[in-house]
Design an enzyme around this catalytic site. Structure first.
Site, mmCIF file in Angstrom:
data_model
loop_
_atom_site.group_PDB
_atom_site.id
_atom_site.type_symbol
_atom_site.label_atom_id
_atom_site.label_comp_id
_atom_site.label_asym_id
_atom_site.label_seq_id
_atom_site.Cartn_x
_atom_site.Cartn_y
_atom_site.Cartn_z
ATOM 1 N N CYS A 49 0.648 -1.263 0.148
ATOM 2 C CA CYS A 49 -0.420 -0.099 -0.389
ATOM 3 C C CYS A 49 1.053 0.976 0.155
ATOM 4 O O CYS A 49 1.754 1.696 -1.326
ATOM 5 C CB CYS A 49 -0.864 -0.117 1.282
ATOM 6 S SG CYS A 49 -2.468 1.087 1.222
ATOM 7 N N GLU A 58 -1.019 -8.516 5.261
ATOM 8 C CA GLU A 58 -0.076 -9.031 6.833
ATOM 9 C C GLU A 58 -1.990 -8.411 7.510
ATOM 10 O O GLU A 58 -1.613 -8.906 8.829
ATOM 11 C CB GLU A 58 0.576 -7.459 7.704
ATOM 12 C CG GLU A 58 -0.190 -6.332 7.520
ATOM 13 C CD GLU A 58 -0.623 -5.331 6.352
ATOM 14 O OE1 GLU A 58 0.068 -5.972 5.524
ATOM 15 O OE2 GLU A 58 -0.878 -4.161 6.562
ATOM 16 N N HIS A 77 -3.503 -5.447 2.434
ATOM 17 C CA HIS A 77 -2.439 -5.816 2.881
ATOM 18 C C HIS A 77 -2.806 -7.044 3.712
ATOM 19 O O HIS A 77 -3.370 -7.048 4.166
ATOM 20 C CB HIS A 77 -3.292 -5.082 4.410
ATOM 21 C CG HIS A 77 -3.219 -3.235 4.081
ATOM 22 N ND1 HIS A 77 -2.094 -2.912 4.953
ATOM 23 C CD2 HIS A 77 -3.378 -2.387 4.331
ATOM 24 C CE1 HIS A 77 -2.478 -1.241 4.283
ATOM 25 N NE2 HIS A 77 -3.346 -1.158 4.158
HETATM 26 N N1 GLN Z 1 -3.455 6.108 1.001
HETATM 27 C C1 GLN Z 1 -2.553 5.941 1.476
HETATM 28 C C2 GLN Z 1 -1.147 6.339 0.663
HETATM 29 O O1 GLN Z 1 -1.081 7.961 -0.401
HETATM 30 C C3 GLN Z 1 -2.270 4.518 1.714
HETATM 31 C C4 GLN Z 1 -2.623 3.713 2.651
HETATM 32 C C5 GLN Z 1 -1.985 2.607 3.046
HETATM 33 O O2 GLN Z 1 -1.106 2.413 3.078
HETATM 34 N N2 GLN Z 1 -3.807 1.741 3.443
HETATM 35 O O3 GLN Z 1 0.296 7.212 1.394
#
Ligand code: GLN
Length: 190
Positions: free
Chosen positions: A82, A173, A171
């Site tokens: 992410c 994890e 995610h």
């Molecule tokens: N929206 C976040 C970003 O732009 C990422 C979200 C996340 O890691 N769950 O950094």
């Protein structure tokens, strides 16, 4: 082959690093929280967790870790999830921001929109059904020719690798399966 239990660092400046540490241990490696360049030197691979990529970038600058991370990535595997995937991508949109550029990807931040920006989806990883938790996730809009897509959701890649590096826009994890972390850990010995 590394014949000791691999040591996988988790960048622990911000975000959900603790859940990654538990997932790494479940997947059979030793997890180490990394906050300094010295700690980075001690690990065989690194996970950059989810969180907020802008905040992480700021903290990397403050801690003087941007350069050490980019050097680390030139030799050792990094798995970005992410926000971590955003940091690994070559190009970041919406808005544009700096990144390590270790994978030939274009990612668009917060791309699933504001109303329903988090969800649990069913995807397929290497022919096996898996659950994917998306939280204000980016969408991978472009992959370079050297990128291997491992899973897709709604027609765009959500899990991909390029050589030693790997990204997930979800995610892994936060679910029980250790398949994604195991795939990453296997890269250490290659
Ligand atoms: N929206 C976040 C970003 O732009 C990422 C979200 C996340 O890691 N769950 O950094």
């Amino acid at each position: 082959m590394v014949n000791h239990k691999p040591k996988v660092g988790v960048l622990a400046l911000q975000g959900d690093f603790e859940a990654h540490c538990r997932a790494i241990e479940r997947a059979g490696a030793t997890a180490v929280e990394v906050r300094t360049a010295g700690e980075l030197d001690e690990v065989d691979a690194l996970v950059i967790p989810g969180g907020e990529s802008t905040t992480m970038l700021k903290l990397l600058g403050i801690e003087g870790l941007f350069e050490p991370l980019s050097n680390f990535g030139a030799h050792k595997p990094i798995f970005g999830t992410c926000a971590g995937a955003i940091l690994l991508a070559k190009e970041v949109l919406s808005p544009a921001q700096a990144s390590l550029g270790l994978m030939d990807l274009t990612v668009e931040r917060n791309a699933y929109g504001r109303q329903i920006d988090s969800r649990i989806a069913h995807i397929n990883v290497a022919g096996h059904p898996a659950e994917a938790v998306f939280i204000r996730a980016p969408i991978i809009r472009r992959v370079g020719p050297q990128v291997n897509v491992l899973a897709e959701y709604q027609g765009t890649p959500v899990l991909a690798e390029q050589g030693r590096h790997m990204v997930a826009t979800f995610h892994p994890e936060l679910t029980n399966s250790t398949a994604v972390h195991r795939h990453f850990i296997e890269k250490i010995s290659k």
